[in-house]
Enzyme design. Structure first.
Site, PDB file in Angstrom:
ATOM      1  CE  LYS A 174      69.001 -84.399   8.269  1.00  0.00           C
ATOM      2  NZ  LYS A 174      68.911 -85.326   9.531  1.00  0.00           N
ATOM      3  CD  GLU A 250      65.690 -95.052  -3.178  1.00  0.00           C
ATOM      4  OE1 GLU A 250      66.049 -95.601  -2.058  1.00  0.00           O
ATOM      5  OE2 GLU A 250      66.127 -95.379  -4.095  1.00  0.00           O
ATOM      6  CB  CYS A 284      60.407 -98.110   2.968  1.00  0.00           C
ATOM      7  SG  CYS A 284      61.657 -98.827   2.301  1.00  0.00           S
ATOM      8  CD  GLU A 378      55.528 -95.937   5.474  1.00  0.00           C
ATOM      9  OE1 GLU A 378      55.715 -94.625   5.721  1.00  0.00           O
ATOM     10  OE2 GLU A 378      56.372 -96.633   4.733  1.00  0.00           O
TER      11      GLU A 378
END
Ligand code: NAD
Length: 480
Positions: A174, A250, A284, A378
């Site tokens: 997906k 992750e 990331c 973040e």
């Protein structure tokens, strides 16, 4: 506008209820493709196809060498269609076309690497004194659900799908709802390469109350591999726990980039800029927290600012553009919102800020207290926050003071210091005098809120297989 469907059981199909979504190009801010928008019924159909294909043995039964050959054909086709695939990721998320092409190359390399790695892997043998011999076997786990984010659409999907297929599993991928197109193109190419029907399925749709949620709750699934936001990872870990499905996560990062005063300045500045401005900071692994030793701090900020201002912002489909828009309006709103937090929290913009359209320009912030939101959260955009530090001990404490622990960078010419600090940094990957370089055999993953588990080489084998111990008696009755 071209239509991109789900790919289930070897066929490209619309959603069961016919629902579609318009796929927005963040540079033109106009739709450029129509994509099937799935529901839990489509997810169930995809898992059923993957389950049936796995149970039939059509893929695992081929053996390593035949799977390797098919996967290499798939990699050839990815490279043969690099223009179409790169263009899809660029139109879906605004990534400069040169970077999108690089992502396709890395995707093909992921496929080749894992095809070869699985074929070449040795299993362990355990000679026993008791007249027995034990050995391990690594059989495929079964049906793998792979859920990927929008920042490296094809590349991060291939990082999951390639090892899963190489080890004989069947897959339901997906992709992120904002970047669906390259996955459908890839599934078409996979079928052309000879992947049997049902072995590699793609289903499009949202996460909560939709396709993503249905996939992660499905009891017929044997592994879930997820890359995305830390808060989503926690929800998926909960869904997986209910069925005791092994999960690999992750997740987000807030990479610390530590520049000592003995660093090669030009190299450190180059990489620092790459680490936060490449892909408009939507990485990331971005080096979003920059710690620079006091004696070189002013000079470093000046050089980084110069680099930021030299970047060519423009149409990501132009080959000479360095820097495009953020991936979506929603993400632009989130990232640009951080500029408002500076009034309350402290911090000064040296260069950057909001640009035209959904662009946030390469930004350098200084004088922000460590508790400021720009230092702790973040941002997932092109925003570097620079802090001075005085000693090695202080900077290690500053770098480790984060809820994230995906990666860190160190710039120094002192080899002893490099090893010493690398060991002390609490992160899954530490780069010394470089950034983003990967050896696919090495472990990849994060600590704390950056994830659970590692993938890469044998670490991917651990996750995508069911290791089995076989113990044989080797002393027969006929022994003299
Ligand atoms: P996201 O978590 O919003 O979405 C990722 C994927 O999960 C999408 O496909 C989405 O549809 C799906 N999803 C969302 N909610 C779900 C649910 N409840 N159940 C099942 N699926 C669900 O993340 P994003 O915004 O697409 O990506 C950005 C994030 O990804 C950042 O935090 C970034 O750091 C992280 N990331 C991590 C790595 C890594 O290797 N550690 C790599 C790239 C990106």
């Amino acid at each position: 506008m071209e239509f991109f469907g789900h790919f289930i059981g070897g066929e490209e199909v619309p959603s069961i209820d016919g629902t579609e979504m318009l796929d927005i190009d963040p540079y033109s801010r106009e739709p450029w493709a129509r994509v099937a928008l799935g529901s839990s019924a489509d997810a169930e159909r995809a898992v059923a196809a993957a389950r049936e294909a796995f149970d039939s043995g059509v893929w695992s039964g081929l053996g390593f060498a035949k799977r390797q050959a098919i996967l290499h054909r798939m990699a050839d086709l990815l490279m043969g269609n690099i223009d179409e695939l790169a263009r899809a990721d660029t139109r879906d998320m605004g990534k400069p076309i040169g970077q999108a092409r690089h992502d396709v190359e890395r995707s093909a390399w992921n496929v080749r690497f894992f095809a070869d790695h699985a074929r070449m892997s040795a299993a362990d043998a355990y000679p026993m004194d008791s007249g027995h011999h034990a050995y391990s076997e690594f059989g495929p786990a079964g049906v793998v659900v792979a859920i990927s984010p929008w920042n490296f659409p094809l590349m991060l999907s291939s990082w999951k799908v390639a090892p899963a297929l190489a080890w004989g599993n069947t897959v339901v991928l997906k992709p992120a709802e904002d970047t669906p197109v390259s996955a459908t193109i890839w599934a078409r190419l996979a079928a052309d390469a000879g992947i049997p029907p049902g072995v590699f399925n793609v289903v499009h749709g949202y996460g909560p109350d939709s396709v993503g949620e249905a996939l992660t709750h499905d009891q017929r699934v044997d592994r879930i591999t997820f890359t995305g936001d830390s808060s989503t990872g926690k929800v998926i870990a909960g869904a997986a726990a209910a069925n005791l499905t092994p999960v690999s996560l992750e997740l987000g990062g807030k990479g610390a980039n530590v520049v000592f005063d003995d660093a090669n300045m030009a190299n450190a500045v180059d990489w620092a800029a790459q680490a936060i401005f490449r892909n408009a900071g939507q990485i990331c692994l971005a080096g979003s927290r920059l710690y620079v030793q006091e004696s070189i701090y002013d000079e470093f900020v000046r050089l980084l600012t110069e680099k930021a201002e030299q970047m060519k912002i423009g149409d990501p489909q132009d080959a000479d553009t360095d820097f495009g828009p953020l991936a979506s309006e929603e993400h632009f709103t989130k990232v640009s919102g951080y500029f408002q937090t500076l009034d309350e929290d402290g911090g000064r913009v040296v260069t950057g800020g909001v640009g035209d359209g959904w662009v946030v320009k390469p930004t350098v912030i200084v004088d922000a207290p460590v508790e400021a939101r720009v230092c702790r959260e973040e941002i997932f955009g092109p925003v570097a926050v620079v802090h001075p530090f005085s000693s090695e001990q202080d900077v290690v404490a500053m770098a480790n003071d984060s809820r994230y622990g995906l990666n860190a960078m160190i710039f120094t010419e002192n080899v002893h210091r490099a090893h010493r600090v690398a060991r002390k940094l609490n992160a899954g990957t530490v780069w010394v005098n470089c950034f983003f370089i990967r050896d696919l055999r090495a472990p990849f993953g994060g600590v704390k809120d950056s994830g659970v588990g590692r993938e890469g080489g044998d670490f991917s084998r651990e996750f995508f297989t069911e290791p089995k111990a076989v113990v044989m008696q080797i002393n027969g009755d006929d022994e003299a």
